[in-house]
Structure formats: structure tokens, C-alpha cells
Scaffold this active site. Structure first.
Site, PDB file in Angstrom:
ATOM      1  N   CYS A  48     -27.412 -45.023 -63.553  1.00 44.08           N
ATOM      2  CA  CYS A  48     -26.748 -43.768 -63.170  1.00 44.08           C
ATOM      3  C   CYS A  48     -27.472 -42.532 -63.729  1.00 44.08           C
ATOM      4  O   CYS A  48     -27.642 -42.410 -64.945  1.00 44.08           O
ATOM      5  CB  CYS A  48     -25.301 -43.809 -63.689  1.00 44.08           C
ATOM      6  SG  CYS A  48     -24.451 -42.232 -63.547  1.00 44.08           S
ATOM      7  N   TRP A  81     -17.522 -50.456 -62.494  1.00 47.69           N
ATOM      8  CA  TRP A  81     -18.334 -50.795 -63.662  1.00 47.69           C
ATOM      9  C   TRP A  81     -17.631 -51.846 -64.523  1.00 47.69           C
ATOM     10  O   TRP A  81     -16.430 -51.723 -64.773  1.00 47.69           O
ATOM     11  CB  TRP A  81     -18.571 -49.554 -64.508  1.00 47.69           C
ATOM     12  CG  TRP A  81     -19.338 -48.466 -63.818  1.00 47.69           C
ATOM     13  CD1 TRP A  81     -18.826 -47.321 -63.270  1.00 47.69           C
ATOM     14  CD2 TRP A  81     -20.751 -48.409 -63.611  1.00 47.69           C
ATOM     15  NE1 TRP A  81     -19.838 -46.562 -62.742  1.00 47.69           N
ATOM     16  CE2 TRP A  81     -21.033 -47.199 -62.932  1.00 47.69           C
ATOM     17  CE3 TRP A  81     -21.818 -49.263 -63.933  1.00 47.69           C
ATOM     18  CZ2 TRP A  81     -22.327 -46.829 -62.580  1.00 47.69           C
ATOM     19  CZ3 TRP A  81     -23.102 -48.880 -63.567  1.00 47.69           C
ATOM     20  CH2 TRP A  81     -23.345 -47.684 -62.911  1.00 47.69           C
ATOM     21  N   ARG A 107     -11.352 -41.226 -59.699  1.00 50.96           N
ATOM     22  CA  ARG A 107     -12.527 -42.090 -59.770  1.00 50.96           C
ATOM     23  C   ARG A 107     -12.779 -42.500 -61.218  1.00 50.96           C
ATOM     24  O   ARG A 107     -12.542 -41.707 -62.137  1.00 50.96           O
ATOM     25  CB  ARG A 107     -13.766 -41.338 -59.275  1.00 50.96           C
ATOM     26  CG  ARG A 107     -13.776 -41.066 -57.812  1.00 50.96           C
ATOM     27  CD  ARG A 107     -14.895 -40.071 -57.502  1.00 50.96           C
ATOM     28  NE  ARG A 107     -16.207 -40.703 -57.474  1.00 50.96           N
ATOM     29  CZ  ARG A 107     -17.334 -40.119 -57.899  1.00 50.96           C
ATOM     30  NH1 ARG A 107     -17.314 -38.923 -58.413  1.00 50.96           N
ATOM     31  NH2 ARG A 107     -18.492 -40.740 -57.793  1.00 50.96           N
ATOM     32  N   THR A 109     -15.570 -43.025 -63.265  1.00 50.74           N
ATOM     33  CA  THR A 109     -17.015 -42.830 -63.312  1.00 50.74           C
ATOM     34  C   THR A 109     -17.557 -42.942 -64.730  1.00 50.74           C
ATOM     35  O   THR A 109     -16.822 -42.835 -65.709  1.00 50.74           O
ATOM     36  CB  THR A 109     -17.364 -41.424 -62.784  1.00 50.74           C
ATOM     37  OG1 THR A 109     -16.620 -40.462 -63.523  1.00 50.74           O
ATOM     38  CG2 THR A 109     -17.052 -41.278 -61.308  1.00 50.74           C
ATOM     39  N   VAL A 110     -18.859 -43.140 -64.814  1.00 46.16           N
ATOM     40  CA  VAL A 110     -19.595 -42.949 -66.062  1.00 46.16           C
ATOM     41  C   VAL A 110     -20.530 -41.761 -65.845  1.00 46.16           C
ATOM     42  O   VAL A 110     -20.881 -41.488 -64.694  1.00 46.16           O
ATOM     43  CB  VAL A 110     -20.402 -44.210 -66.449  1.00 46.16           C
ATOM     44  CG1 VAL A 110     -19.476 -45.341 -66.790  1.00 46.16           C
ATOM     45  CG2 VAL A 110     -21.412 -44.610 -65.389  1.00 46.16           C
ATOM     46  N   GLU A 125     -17.578 -35.627 -67.712  1.00 47.14           N
ATOM     47  CA  GLU A 125     -18.482 -34.792 -66.903  1.00 47.14           C
ATOM     48  C   GLU A 125     -19.800 -34.647 -67.672  1.00 47.14           C
ATOM     49  O   GLU A 125     -19.843 -34.003 -68.724  1.00 47.14           O
ATOM     50  CB  GLU A 125     -17.823 -33.429 -66.640  1.00 47.14           C
ATOM     51  CG  GLU A 125     -18.720 -32.405 -65.982  1.00 47.14           C
ATOM     52  CD  GLU A 125     -19.463 -32.925 -64.754  1.00 47.14           C
ATOM     53  OE1 GLU A 125     -18.816 -33.465 -63.838  1.00 47.14           O
ATOM     54  OE2 GLU A 125     -20.705 -32.821 -64.733  1.00 47.14           O
ATOM     55  N   SER A 126     -20.850 -35.244 -67.116  1.00 40.91           N
ATOM     56  CA  SER A 126     -22.132 -35.282 -67.845  1.00 40.91           C
ATOM     57  C   SER A 126     -22.637 -33.890 -68.222  1.00 40.91           C
ATOM     58  O   SER A 126     -23.193 -33.703 -69.302  1.00 40.91           O
ATOM     59  CB  SER A 126     -23.189 -36.003 -67.006  1.00 40.91           C
ATOM     60  OG  SER A 126     -23.421 -35.304 -65.793  1.00 40.91           O
ATOM     61  N   TYR A 173     -28.049 -37.111 -53.096  1.00 36.82           N
ATOM     62  CA  TYR A 173     -26.865 -37.822 -52.571  1.00 36.82           C
ATOM     63  C   TYR A 173     -26.419 -37.198 -51.245  1.00 36.82           C
ATOM     64  O   TYR A 173     -25.963 -37.896 -50.346  1.00 36.82           O
ATOM     65  CB  TYR A 173     -25.712 -37.779 -53.580  1.00 36.82           C
ATOM     66  CG  TYR A 173     -25.928 -38.689 -54.770  1.00 36.82           C
ATOM     67  CD1 TYR A 173     -25.427 -39.993 -54.774  1.00 36.82           C
ATOM     68  CD2 TYR A 173     -26.647 -38.268 -55.882  1.00 36.82           C
ATOM     69  CE1 TYR A 173     -25.628 -40.840 -55.861  1.00 36.82           C
ATOM     70  CE2 TYR A 173     -26.864 -39.105 -56.968  1.00 36.82           C
ATOM     71  CZ  TYR A 173     -26.351 -40.394 -56.947  1.00 36.82           C
ATOM     72  OH  TYR A 173     -26.564 -41.228 -58.016  1.00 36.82           O
TER      73      TYR A 173
HETATM   74  N1  LIG Z   1     -19.867 -35.428 -62.039  1.00 31.07           N
HETATM   75  C1  LIG Z   1     -19.962 -36.687 -62.699  1.00 31.07           C
HETATM   76  C2  LIG Z   1     -20.451 -37.752 -61.742  1.00 31.07           C
HETATM   77  C3  LIG Z   1     -20.608 -39.110 -62.348  1.00 31.07           C
HETATM   78  C4  LIG Z   1     -20.766 -40.198 -61.280  1.00 31.07           C
HETATM   79  O1  LIG Z   1     -20.642 -39.944 -60.071  1.00 31.07           O
HETATM   80  N2  LIG Z   1     -21.038 -41.442 -61.715  1.00 31.07           N
HETATM   81  C5  LIG Z   1     -21.140 -42.553 -60.788  1.00 31.07           C
HETATM   82  C6  LIG Z   1     -22.322 -43.444 -61.109  1.00 31.07           C
HETATM   83  S1  LIG Z   1     -23.879 -42.735 -60.739  1.00 31.07           S
HETATM   84  C7  LIG Z   1     -19.931 -43.477 -60.935  1.00 31.07           C
HETATM   85  O2  LIG Z   1     -19.566 -43.832 -62.041  1.00 31.07           O
HETATM   86  N3  LIG Z   1     -19.307 -43.879 -59.818  1.00 31.07           N
HETATM   87  C8  LIG Z   1     -18.224 -44.811 -59.826  1.00 31.07           C
HETATM   88  C9  LIG Z   1     -17.124 -44.433 -58.845  1.00 31.07           C
HETATM   89  O3  LIG Z   1     -17.215 -43.395 -58.205  1.00 31.07           O
HETATM   90  O4  LIG Z   1     -16.163 -45.206 -58.763  1.00 31.07           O
HETATM   91  C10 LIG Z   1     -20.901 -36.515 -63.895  1.00 31.07           C
HETATM   92  O5  LIG Z   1     -21.933 -35.844 -63.742  1.00 31.07           O
HETATM   93  O6  LIG Z   1     -20.589 -37.001 -64.954  1.00 31.07           O
END
Ligand SMILES: N[C@@H](CCC(=O)N[C@@H](CS)C(=O)NCC(=O)O)C(=O)O
Length: 312
Positions: A48, A81, A107, A109-110, A125-126, A173
């Protein structure tokens, strides 16, 4: 199938949902998330690009002893994940989000900045986690004086970020997940317009904002690192490769060769994660054999922006 994976607007343009946990660490011991070593953990997937930003800042600042890392793997079967070793009794990141926030429907997310003491998500949020890592834990960092977001450059860094996020970081993307020809062509045009502008800038300065690395460079780096191997083919970002830009390619090697950065980079994991898990874009799940990069070659970027040496 694509619309389930990639939310879109009425023109077929990919829309990335907002991250929902946006707290910070505070020096005040009475605050919700006080600064403390070995209390917070980063949850990251090596494929990621957003999570990768946080690993790069952790490495550059020398925060390895203060902040632990838990690496997660994508699992189509689990629908998200999964942990290598269960965390708080959870097998998946989704379970951890639900443990911390019962009823959470967003979502999962990581990256996640996780509070191991309170079992809570500080931030997911990264762009914000890297600001926290840059400044909040300096007393435990081996490179506390490295400031990747200095006051004097904030405005300049923000200008680059505001252009690079929509057109490059998220732009790749927007190319890959576009659901109409027009949306794809718009995204692809603005992506390469920005890369062309960056190429010009990097002919004058070693990094985006001068001779020192900033958060703008790190945010760009993790997209550039994946570009030729993944985005060029899988996301149709194929007007040019990073290797075709003399300055951008040297800049990519320069950043890769900074202390601790190469150790955060796993191109095989990147390839595997993207090509095996984005089923609608790559239904067979075949992982291509190329193109592996040699980012250890000399970059000679230290000469850029220096006054020409006199011959006398
Ligand atoms: N805006 C978020 C985006 C993070 C993101 O989209 N991570 C993706 C992996 S590249 C994820 O974990 N997706 C899992 C999902 O959407 O369920 C950030 O920058 O932290």
C-alpha cells in the site's frame, strides 16, 4: 463489479472516501492520546502506497524503537487485510476497527496509528500520520532534528501536496478505476502534466522544495516507486515510465538510497498485492515477471542546485 470496488461519480470518475479517524498525539499527559514511547503501533500493508509513507517517515526519523509495526496481508477470502499474528484477538483489520468502534461501517483501511493501551484508532489518514511522526515523538527519535515539514517551507510543501495528491497519488487510481473513457483520459492527462512539471522542477532543485527532503517528497516517492512496475500497466498510466524521465528517475533513486528507506520497500509484495487482488482489473490474478528496478545505481542528484564549480 468495478463500481463495488471503486466508488464513482456520475461521470465515471473514481471517488476516494474520506478517512474517519483524525486524532493527533499531544504532549499533554491528560489528553486522549498522550505522547509515550512504545505505546502506539502502525498497521501497514507493504503493497500500500499510503501505508508506505508512514514507514518511510518512521525510518527517516529513527522512530523504530518508539513505534512498533504490524504488517498485514491482503486476503480476498477475508475481504480485507489480515494480521500475520492476531492482534488483540483479531484476525483481520476489520475486526480490529470493530473492536475499537462497535458498529463501525466505514472502510477498514491501512495505515492505522493504533493505541495499544486504550485499544483505539488514533488516526487512519496517512497524510496526517506522517505529520504526527515528523514532530510529536522527537524526544524518542534518533534523528529529532530532521524536520520534514519546516515552518518556512509549509506553504510550498502544501502547494505541491495539493497538486500531487489528486493528479499523481490518487491520480494513478483515477486512471485505473475510471469507468468512462473521458474520466480516464482526463486523469491520465493531468497525471502526466504534473509529472512533466515535477521533471522541470527537479532540473533546478534536488528535492521538490529545495535541497532538503520534505513530506512532499515522501508522499510522491511511494507512488513513483510503484509506477513502472504496477501503475504503468495495471492502471494504464502508460504515456511514459518514470525511467524515461532523467530527473524523476534519479530523484527516485536518491530517495530510495536515504538511510533506512530501502528497507521499507518491497517490490515483490507490491506486485503481488496489486496484481493478485484487484480482480476486476486483472481477472486471472497473474503477476507479471517484469519490471524489476535497480534503484541502487548512482543518482548524482547531489550536484543539482549547487553552484557550478569554478575551474580556477
Ligand atoms: N486516505 C487513506 C487511504 C488509505 C487506503 O486507501 N488504503 C487501502 C490500501 S492501499 C486500503 O486499506 N483499502 C482497504 C479497503 O478499502 O477496504 C490514507 O491515505 O491513509
Amino acid at each position: 463489479m468495478m463500481s463495488q470496488m471503486a466508488p464513482r461519480d456520475s461521470t465515471g470518475e473514481y471517488l476516494r472516501p474520506e478517512s474517519q479517524f483524525r486524532s493527533i498525539l499531544s504532549p499533554d499527559p491528560a489528553s486522549s492520546f498522550p505522547v509515550e514511547p512504545q505505546r502506539y503501533r502502525l498497521l501497514v500493508g507493504l503493497g500500500c502506497p499510503w501505508a508506505h509513507r508512514t514507514l518511510v517517515v518512521r525510518a527517516l526519523k529513527g522512530l523504530e524503537a518508539a513505534i512498533s509495526v504490524s504488517i498485514v496481508q491482503p486476503s480476498p477470502e477475508a475481504g480485507g487485510w489480515v494480521f500475520e499474528h492476531p492482534e488483540e484477538g483479531c484476525q483481520t483489520v476489520k475486526q480490529l476497527y470493530e473492536l475499537a468502534n462497535p458498529g463501525y461501517r466505514g472502510r477498514c483501511t491501512v495505515p492505522v496509528l493504533w493505541d495499544t493501551k486504550q485499544k483505539a484508532i488514533v488516526n487512519n489518514e496517512s497524510a496526517e500520520i506522517i505529520v504526527i511522526l515528523n514532530a510529536a515523538l522527537n524526544e524518542f527519535a534518533t534523528r529529532p532534528n530532521l524536520d520534514l515539514y519546516p515552518d518556512a517551507l509549509k506553504a510550498q510543501i502544501d502547494v505541491w501536496n495539493d497538486r500531487i495528491y489528486p493528479t499523481v497519488n490518487n491520480g494513478v487510481y483515477r486512471c485505473g478505476f475510471a469507468q468512462t473513457q473521458t474520466a480516464y483520459e482526463q486523469a491520465c492527462t493531468s497525471l502526466f502534466d504534473t509529472l512533466d512539471s515535477i521533471e522541470l522542477q527537479l532540473g533546478n532543485t534536488r528535492y521538490l522544495c529545495g535541497n532538503g527532503i520534505t513530506l512532499a517528497d515522501i508522499r510522491l516517492f511511494t507512488t513513483l516507486f510503484r509506477f513502472d512496475t504496477v501503475y504503468y500497466s495495471l492502471f494504464k498510466c502508460n504515456r511514459r515510465r518514470i525511467q524515461d524521465y532523467p530527473h524523476l528517475s534519479g530523484y527516485l533513486r536518491d530517495l530510495y538510497q536515504q538511510p533506512g528507506v530501502a528497507e521499507t520497500c518491497d517490490l515483490q509484495a507490491v506486485k503481488r498485492d496489486y496484481f493478485s487482488n484487484l480482480f476486476p482489473l486483472n481477472p486471472g490474478g497473474i503477476v507479471p515477471m517484469g519490471s524489476d528496478l535497480n534503484l541502487s545505481e548512482p543518482h548524482q542528484r547531489d550536484r543539482i542546485g549547487q553552484p557550478a564549480s569554478s575551474s580556477t
